[in-house]
Write an enzyme that holds these catalytic residues in place. Structure first.
Site, PDB file in Angstrom:
ATOM      1  N   LYS A 151       0.850  12.571  -9.553  1.00 49.95           N
ATOM      2  CA  LYS A 151       2.212  12.290 -10.043  1.00 49.95           C
ATOM      3  C   LYS A 151       2.283  12.578 -11.547  1.00 49.95           C
ATOM      4  O   LYS A 151       3.207  13.238 -12.022  1.00 49.95           O
ATOM      5  CB  LYS A 151       2.557  10.821  -9.755  1.00 49.95           C
ATOM      6  CG  LYS A 151       4.019  10.521  -9.854  1.00 49.95           C
ATOM      7  CD  LYS A 151       4.318   9.060  -9.526  1.00 49.95           C
ATOM      8  CE  LYS A 151       4.130   8.752  -8.060  1.00 49.95           C
ATOM      9  NZ  LYS A 151       4.615   7.401  -7.710  1.00 49.95           N
ATOM     10  N   LYS A 162      -4.959   2.571 -10.510  1.00 48.26           N
ATOM     11  CA  LYS A 162      -4.190   1.580  -9.738  1.00 48.26           C
ATOM     12  C   LYS A 162      -5.022   0.318  -9.626  1.00 48.26           C
ATOM     13  O   LYS A 162      -6.254   0.380  -9.657  1.00 48.26           O
ATOM     14  CB  LYS A 162      -3.888   2.115  -8.330  1.00 48.26           C
ATOM     15  CG  LYS A 162      -2.671   1.467  -7.698  1.00 48.26           C
ATOM     16  CD  LYS A 162      -1.406   2.074  -8.235  1.00 48.26           C
ATOM     17  CE  LYS A 162      -0.169   1.516  -7.597  1.00 48.26           C
ATOM     18  NZ  LYS A 162       1.020   2.309  -7.980  1.00 48.26           N
ATOM     19  N   SER A 213       7.427   5.004 -18.447  1.00 48.78           N
ATOM     20  CA  SER A 213       6.265   4.200 -18.866  1.00 48.78           C
ATOM     21  C   SER A 213       5.503   4.940 -19.966  1.00 48.78           C
ATOM     22  O   SER A 213       5.015   4.332 -20.924  1.00 48.78           O
ATOM     23  CB  SER A 213       5.320   3.958 -17.688  1.00 48.78           C
ATOM     24  OG  SER A 213       5.684   2.787 -17.006  1.00 48.78           O
TER      25      SER A 213
HETATM   26  P1  NAD Z   1      12.018  -3.532  -4.190  1.00 46.47           P
HETATM   27  O1  NAD Z   1      11.117  -4.627  -3.713  1.00 46.47           O
HETATM   28  O2  NAD Z   1      12.891  -3.760  -5.372  1.00 46.47           O
HETATM   29  O3  NAD Z   1      12.974  -3.074  -2.980  1.00 46.47           O
HETATM   30  C1  NAD Z   1      12.517  -2.785  -1.695  1.00 46.47           C
HETATM   31  C2  NAD Z   1      13.714  -2.778  -0.752  1.00 46.47           C
HETATM   32  O4  NAD Z   1      13.283  -2.327   0.535  1.00 46.47           O
HETATM   33  C3  NAD Z   1      14.365  -4.148  -0.538  1.00 46.47           C
HETATM   34  O5  NAD Z   1      15.767  -4.007  -0.505  1.00 46.47           O
HETATM   35  C4  NAD Z   1      13.865  -4.550   0.856  1.00 46.47           C
HETATM   36  O6  NAD Z   1      14.788  -5.392   1.538  1.00 46.47           O
HETATM   37  C5  NAD Z   1      13.807  -3.207   1.528  1.00 46.47           C
HETATM   38  N1  NAD Z   1      12.959  -3.185   2.696  1.00 46.47           N
HETATM   39  C6  NAD Z   1      11.795  -3.842   2.929  1.00 46.47           C
HETATM   40  N2  NAD Z   1      11.373  -3.586   4.169  1.00 46.47           N
HETATM   41  C7  NAD Z   1      12.279  -2.742   4.722  1.00 46.47           C
HETATM   42  C8  NAD Z   1      12.393  -2.114   5.984  1.00 46.47           C
HETATM   43  N3  NAD Z   1      11.495  -2.329   6.942  1.00 46.47           N
HETATM   44  N4  NAD Z   1      13.446  -1.305   6.195  1.00 46.47           N
HETATM   45  C9  NAD Z   1      14.373  -1.110   5.235  1.00 46.47           C
HETATM   46  N5  NAD Z   1      14.327  -1.681   4.040  1.00 46.47           N
HETATM   47  C10 NAD Z   1      13.287  -2.484   3.794  1.00 46.47           C
HETATM   48  O7  NAD Z   1      11.047  -2.281  -4.401  1.00 46.47           O
HETATM   49  P2  NAD Z   1      11.313  -0.971  -5.290  1.00 46.47           P
HETATM   50  O8  NAD Z   1      10.717  -1.167  -6.624  1.00 46.47           O
HETATM   51  O9  NAD Z   1      12.717  -0.534  -5.135  1.00 46.47           O
HETATM   52  O10 NAD Z   1      10.345   0.060  -4.519  1.00 46.47           O
HETATM   53  C11 NAD Z   1      10.755   0.726  -3.325  1.00 46.47           C
HETATM   54  C12 NAD Z   1       9.861   1.903  -3.100  1.00 46.47           C
HETATM   55  O11 NAD Z   1       9.916   2.752  -4.241  1.00 46.47           O
HETATM   56  C13 NAD Z   1       8.367   1.563  -2.904  1.00 46.47           C
HETATM   57  O12 NAD Z   1       7.804   2.502  -2.016  1.00 46.47           O
HETATM   58  C14 NAD Z   1       7.800   1.774  -4.287  1.00 46.47           C
HETATM   59  O13 NAD Z   1       6.410   2.060  -4.247  1.00 46.47           O
HETATM   60  C15 NAD Z   1       8.606   2.968  -4.725  1.00 46.47           C
HETATM   61  N6  NAD Z   1       8.584   3.142  -6.172  1.00 46.47           N
HETATM   62  C16 NAD Z   1       9.196   2.248  -7.004  1.00 46.47           C
HETATM   63  C17 NAD Z   1       9.135   2.434  -8.374  1.00 46.47           C
HETATM   64  C18 NAD Z   1       9.823   1.496  -9.330  1.00 46.47           C
HETATM   65  O14 NAD Z   1       9.761   1.777 -10.539  1.00 46.47           O
HETATM   66  N7  NAD Z   1      10.513   0.469  -8.872  1.00 46.47           N
HETATM   67  C19 NAD Z   1       8.444   3.541  -8.905  1.00 46.47           C
HETATM   68  C20 NAD Z   1       7.839   4.453  -8.029  1.00 46.47           C
HETATM   69  C21 NAD Z   1       7.930   4.232  -6.669  1.00 46.47           C
END
Ligand code: NAD
Length: 417
Positions: free
Chosen positions: A95, A107, A350
């Site tokens: 990435k 990680k 970041s």
């Molecule tokens: P978050 O916890 O804020 O949100 C996750 C969302 O997914 C919630 O609304 C939850 O209800 C929903 N969810 C959980 N299980 C589910 C299911 N079975 N079906 C549908 N929805 C479901 O997390 P986030 O930070 O938004 O991260 C989401 C994804 O993005 C992850 O894969 C994370 O690794 C990736 N990501 C996030 C970031 C970041 O900066 N936040 C950066 C890179 C990647």
């Protein structure tokens, strides 16, 4: 799908091998990259609120530092395990390389369930873990950040612990901090903003008009809800969104901010007025121009990929598409913007945060956003050019760009013989 294919460590090893073979690189590249250069497993005692002592286990994986210090989040989760942490650190290497950031991948994780811990216990775990890994992290060595179930408050405790050990304030050891102690403006929105930029660029290449495009978003947390809002602001129609309790559909388009307010009030998007309830599976199969998986890994699989009707899939989540599903989507002409490109906006800001900490000079939100825009567009172009010239899937193209960069760094540093 077999367990072997779903093991993230095996998946990432397969991705590296494909890239090394396609680029016809020296075999030593795969031998160096196939596992992390350093993996630390620690146990540390924590005093619980009831006076008892519990011993927690944690991991920190540093995959490869040929390009620069390693970087990647720390997750707190009961299911954290060594292979998962290893794989996530490897994905971080690529990435960072796709974006051209001066970092390798890292990680970390602690086996614990934050939902069952008091604030005091969470603080003592955060401090205990950081103390246990303090010898191998640092602004020039390895820079952690938040991940699943960790947040700016936890980063603040960790910075504080490290600063005590070093006897000086050390904001550059960690990113995703609260703004008041050196966090960056724009960090909260960065992942979604970066994802939406790549979707916009892909749409341009494919001749799809964003204005009026139908968008479905799986997951309505940080990444999903902000991506929905930004797509809406660009004139797209967000027709469906979901969370862990289910999904909602309104073919005329939803107002993402109102949906978010409803979710904050009721705990879910389900039940939002004027919508039809749908399942998460149905959401993935809706007729639309753009699908944004923003929840969990392994959502688009061999079982449902054939029914995905979106033209663009923007992977805000990490690993939402299995390798078999990826083949099916490619055969059906679905353009998948791979996670290591689509959700790299978070680590990019970041990186901006770390730069600001090292300089002690802080940027406006406009400056952060315009630099993010520049970096995401450049990375998208590099991957798209590789996709066109090598005639491979976009995911393979991203790995080709990334693995080639890391290989170049290892070559000039004399690691490949
Ligand atoms: P978050 O916890 O804020 O949100 C996750 C969302 O997914 C919630 O609304 C939850 O209800 C929903 N969810 C959980 N299980 C589910 C299911 N079975 N079906 C549908 N929805 C479901 O997390 P986030 O930070 O938004 O991260 C989401 C994804 O993005 C992850 O894969 C994370 O690794 C990736 N990501 C996030 C970031 C970041 O900066 N936040 C950066 C890179 C990647």
């Amino acid at each position: 799908m077999s367990t072997e294919q779903m093991n993230p460590f095996k998946i990432v090893q397969g991705q590296i091998k494909r890239a090394v073979d396609m680029l016809e690189l020296e075999p030593a590249v795969y031998e160096v990259l196939k596992e992390p250069m350093r993996f630390l497993e620690v146990t540390f005692p924590v005093r619980m609120d009831d006076g008892s002592v519990r011993v927690f286990k944690g991991f920190r994986s540093q995959h490869n530092d040929a390009v620069g210090p390693t970087k990647g989040g720390i997750r707190f989760h009961p299911d954290v395990h060594a292979d998962e942490v290893r794989a996530l650190s490897m994905w971080m290497t690529f990435k960072c390389a796709v974006l051209g950031l001066p970092y390798g991948g890292g990680k970390g994780g602690v086996v614990c369930n934050p939902k069952e811990l008091s604030k005091g216990e969470l603080e003592r775990i955060s401090r205990g873990f950081f103390q246990a890994i303090s010898q191998i992290v640092g602004p020039e060595k390895d820079i952690p950040a938040p991940d699943v179930y960790t947040n700016p408050q936890i980063m603040a405790w960790m910075v504080d612990e490290f600063s005590k050990i070093k006897e000086s304030f050390q904001p550059g050891v960690i990113t995703g901090k609260p703004i008041i102690i050196g966090g960056s403006l724009g960090r909260n929105e960065a992942t979604a903003r970066g994802c939406v930029i790549t979707i916009r660029e892909a749409a341009k290449k494919l001749g799809i008009e964003i204005k009026g495009a139908r968008v479905a978003v799986q997951g309505y947390g940080n990444a999903g809800s902000i991506a929905a809002r930004l797509m809406h602001e660009m004139g797209a129609a967000v027709i469906a969104v979901s969370d862990s309790k289910g999904g909602i559909l309104n073919p005329a388009g939803l107002d993402p901010l109102k949906v978010l307010a409803f979710k904050d009030e009721t705990g879910s998007v389900v039940g939002y007025p004027g919508t039809k309830p749908i399942t998460n599976e149905e959401l993935l199969e809706l007729e639309c121009e753009v699908l944004i998986p923003a929840a969990l890994e392994n959502q688009i699989t061999a079982a449902n990929a054939g029914r995905v009707r979106a033209r663009i899939v923007g992977e805000a989540a990490n690993g939402p598409t299995t390798p078999e599903a990826d083949e099916i989507l490619a055969k059906n002409g679905v353009f998948v913007i791979p996670d290591i490109l689509a959700n790299a906006g978070g680590v990019t800001v970041s990186y901006f945060e770390w730069c600001q900490n090292l300089y002690g000079f802080y940027w406006s939100e406009e400056e952060v956003n315009s630099r993010l825009e520049f970096m995401m567009v450049k990375a998208f172009e590099n991957v798209y050019n590789m996709y066109k010239s090598k005639r491979v899937k976009p995911r393979d193209a991203a790995y080709l760009v990334a693995v080639d960069r890391v290989a170049q760094a290892m070559r000039v540093r004399g690691w490949l013989g």
